[in-house]
Design a protein around this motif. Structure first.
Motif, PDB file in Angstrom:
ATOM      1  N   ALA A   1       8.436 -57.692  47.571  1.00 41.42           N
ATOM      2  CA  ALA A   1       7.334 -58.331  48.285  1.00 41.42           C
ATOM      3  C   ALA A   1       7.631 -58.558  49.764  1.00 41.42           C
ATOM      4  N   GLU A   2       8.871 -58.335  50.184  1.00 39.21           N
ATOM      5  CA  GLU A   2       9.230 -58.608  51.574  1.00 39.21           C
ATOM      6  C   GLU A   2       8.780 -57.481  52.491  1.00 39.21           C
ATOM      7  N   PRO A   3       8.285 -57.808  53.689  1.00 32.05           N
ATOM      8  CA  PRO A   3       7.780 -56.770  54.603  1.00 32.05           C
ATOM      9  C   PRO A   3       8.838 -55.712  54.901  1.00 32.05           C
ATOM     10  N   LEU A   4       8.408 -54.469  55.018  1.00 38.43           N
ATOM     11  CA  LEU A   4       9.335 -53.357  55.186  1.00 38.43           C
ATOM     12  C   LEU A   4       9.994 -53.319  56.554  1.00 38.43           C
ATOM     13  N   ASP A   5       9.415 -53.972  57.552  1.00 40.74           N
ATOM     14  CA  ASP A   5      10.009 -53.949  58.889  1.00 40.74           C
ATOM     15  C   ASP A   5      10.844 -55.200  59.158  1.00 40.74           C
ATOM     16  N   THR A   6      11.203 -55.919  58.099  1.00 35.38           N
ATOM     17  CA  THR A   6      12.072 -57.091  58.224  1.00 35.38           C
ATOM     18  C   THR A   6      13.220 -56.965  57.227  1.00 35.38           C
ATOM     19  N   THR A   7      14.203 -57.827  57.385  1.00 34.19           N
ATOM     20  CA  THR A   7      15.347 -57.838  56.476  1.00 34.19           C
ATOM     21  C   THR A   7      15.736 -59.289  56.193  1.00 34.19           C
ATOM     22  N   PRO A   8      14.897 -59.999  55.439  1.00 35.39           N
ATOM     23  CA  PRO A   8      15.094 -61.445  55.246  1.00 35.39           C
ATOM     24  C   PRO A   8      16.427 -61.808  54.602  1.00 35.39           C
ATOM     25  N   GLY A   9      16.889 -61.025  53.651  1.00 35.66           N
ATOM     26  CA  GLY A   9      18.149 -61.343  52.993  1.00 35.66           C
ATOM     27  C   GLY A   9      19.330 -61.250  53.939  1.00 35.66           C
ATOM     28  N   ARG A  10      19.350 -60.227  54.758  1.00 32.36           N
ATOM     29  CA  ARG A  10      20.447 -60.088  55.725  1.00 32.36           C
ATOM     30  C   ARG A  10      20.351 -61.174  56.797  1.00 32.36           C
ATOM     31  N   ALA A  11      19.128 -61.477  57.237  1.00 35.63           N
ATOM     32  CA  ALA A  11      18.956 -62.543  58.227  1.00 35.63           C
ATOM     33  C   ALA A  11      19.426 -63.883  57.663  1.00 35.63           C
ATOM     34  N   ARG A  12      19.108 -64.138  56.395  1.00 31.61           N
ATOM     35  CA  ARG A  12      19.517 -65.407  55.791  1.00 31.61           C
ATOM     36  C   ARG A  12      21.038 -65.505  55.687  1.00 31.61           C
ATOM     37  N   THR A  13      21.705 -64.388  55.423  1.00 35.90           N
ATOM     38  CA  THR A  13      23.166 -64.377  55.402  1.00 35.90           C
ATOM     39  C   THR A  13      23.725 -64.861  56.733  1.00 35.90           C
ATOM     40  N   LEU A  14      23.211 -64.325  57.842  1.00 38.07           N
ATOM     41  CA  LEU A  14      23.709 -64.721  59.156  1.00 38.07           C
ATOM     42  C   LEU A  14      23.368 -66.171  59.470  1.00 38.07           C
ATOM     43  N   GLU A  15      22.159 -66.580  59.140  1.00 40.96           N
ATOM     44  CA  GLU A  15      21.754 -67.958  59.429  1.00 40.96           C
ATOM     45  C   GLU A  15      22.630 -68.966  58.685  1.00 40.96           C
TER      46      GLU A  15
END
Length: 351
Positions: free
Chosen positions: A329-343
């Motif tokens: 369900a996550e937008p294809l031009d984003t990477t929420p899981g990787r962003a959350r790792t860094l955050e």
């Protein structure tokens, strides 16, 4: 380094491409991620070089570095790394001298000697003749160092005349050059040349302790780097819960396992695809073995382990490879899981 001290955080990006995602969308997601790393205060962000892989869009580090430099203000941007036998040394020197001019004081040139692809693609990349000779790697590293400097290189032609070669007409600074490797070859060369070195722990098997020790013990100080310099790399998935982290890790664990067991590569699965498929015995054993070497967990657990690893290996910097998978369900031009790792890591490791 004290186990209670927080290491600096950096990022290595292979630009994963997941099911249904275009190259354009994958690149956009990574450029957003480097902007996030800059805002979070991370030290450096490197792009890898791999070719002809359906799940990896990192084929041209200089292009990505230029794009990343325009979206960031302070973070160092670089290659992890340029696979030097695929390229003429002068071209590499010119590209990174130009990048240094675009982002002064922020560019790293990581150099490796691995192919970054299969033999067929390697033969296409290295069709330029003697510049593609892997045995010339040490000399080509020296050539790049010289050509990027303000004085450039001076060649003696067969006619006896001297000829000056500069990667850029008026250099005021040069990128930091790092040697990368997964064996003792580049470690020995980096020590001999007085250059920083990074062991590719994120994909190599055993041997990091011995190879890094060899680098440090045989290091010859240079003017630019009076002491040996290295850091740790590790595949990392951090989420709000340990269960979420394990699920997010599964797509890339399966991708690595397919590569290790000689199976056909494909775009990185979504979390749902990975959970729906039951692996055979060999795949399951490979996934389990890989996961033991990765950093997978919630923020507190991951931060504690990063501090322990940094202290154990006597480094003050850790380069995470954020390999968190995406949900359908996550937008294809984003990477929420990787962003959350860094955050989460940045937030938890703050002094």
């Amino acid at each position: 380094m004290s186990i209670h001290t927080s290491p600096q955080l950096s990022v290595l990006d292979l630009i994963p491409v997941r099911t249904g995602q275009s190259s354009s969308q994958a690149l956009a997601a990574s450029i957003d991620l480097v902007a996030l790393a800059d805002r979070l205060g991370m030290t450096r962000y490197w792009f890898a070089e791999h070719h002809n892989m359906p799940g990896v869009a990192a084929s041209s580090p200089p292009v990505m570095i230029a794009a990343a430099a325009t979206r960031t203000e302070r973070i160092r941007v670089g290659s992890g790394g340029v696979m030097l036998p695929n390229h003429a040394p002068l071209v590499v020197a010119e590209q990174f001298a130009a990048l240094e001019a675009l982002a002064p004081g922020r560019v790293d040139l990581g150099l490796g000697r691995a192919p970054g692809s299969d033999p067929v693609v390697s033969s296409l990349l290295r069709s330029s003749g003697p510049t593609a000779d892997v045995e010339q790697f040490p000399q080509h590293v020296r050539d790049i160092l010289t050509m990027m400097g303000p004085d450039g290189a001076r060649l003696r032609l067969t006619s006896g005349n001297l000829y000056d070669v500069r990667a850029t007409p008026a250099a005021t600074a040069t990128p930091d050059v790092w040697l990368l490797g997964s064996s003792d070859y580049s470690a020995r060369l980096a020590a001999e040349l007085g250059l920083p070195y990074v062991f590719a722990n994120h994909f190599a098997g055993q041997g990091m302790d011995q190879i890094v020790r060899l680098y440090r013990e045989s290091y010859v100080p240079s003017e630019a780097h009076p002491a040996p310099r290295t850091f740790l790399t590790i595949n990392t998935v951090v989420a709000d819960t340990a269960d979420e982290a394990r699920e997010r890790a599964l797509p890339q664990l399966r991708a690595f396992a397919r590569m290790r067991t000689g199976r056909a590569m494909r775009p990185v699965e979504t979390v749902e695809e990975a959970l729906a498929d039951r692996p055979d015995h060999l795949m399951a054993r490979t996934i389990e073995a890989l996961s033991e070497r990765w950093l997978i967990g919630d923020a507190a657990t991951a931060a504690a382990e990063l501090r322990r690893l940094a202290a154990a290996h006597d480094v003050d910097e850790v380069m995470v490879v954020p390999v968190s998978g995406a949900r359908e369900a996550e937008p294809l031009d984003t990477t929420p899981g990787r962003a959350r790792t860094l955050e989460l890591l940045s937030e938890t490791l703050k002094p």
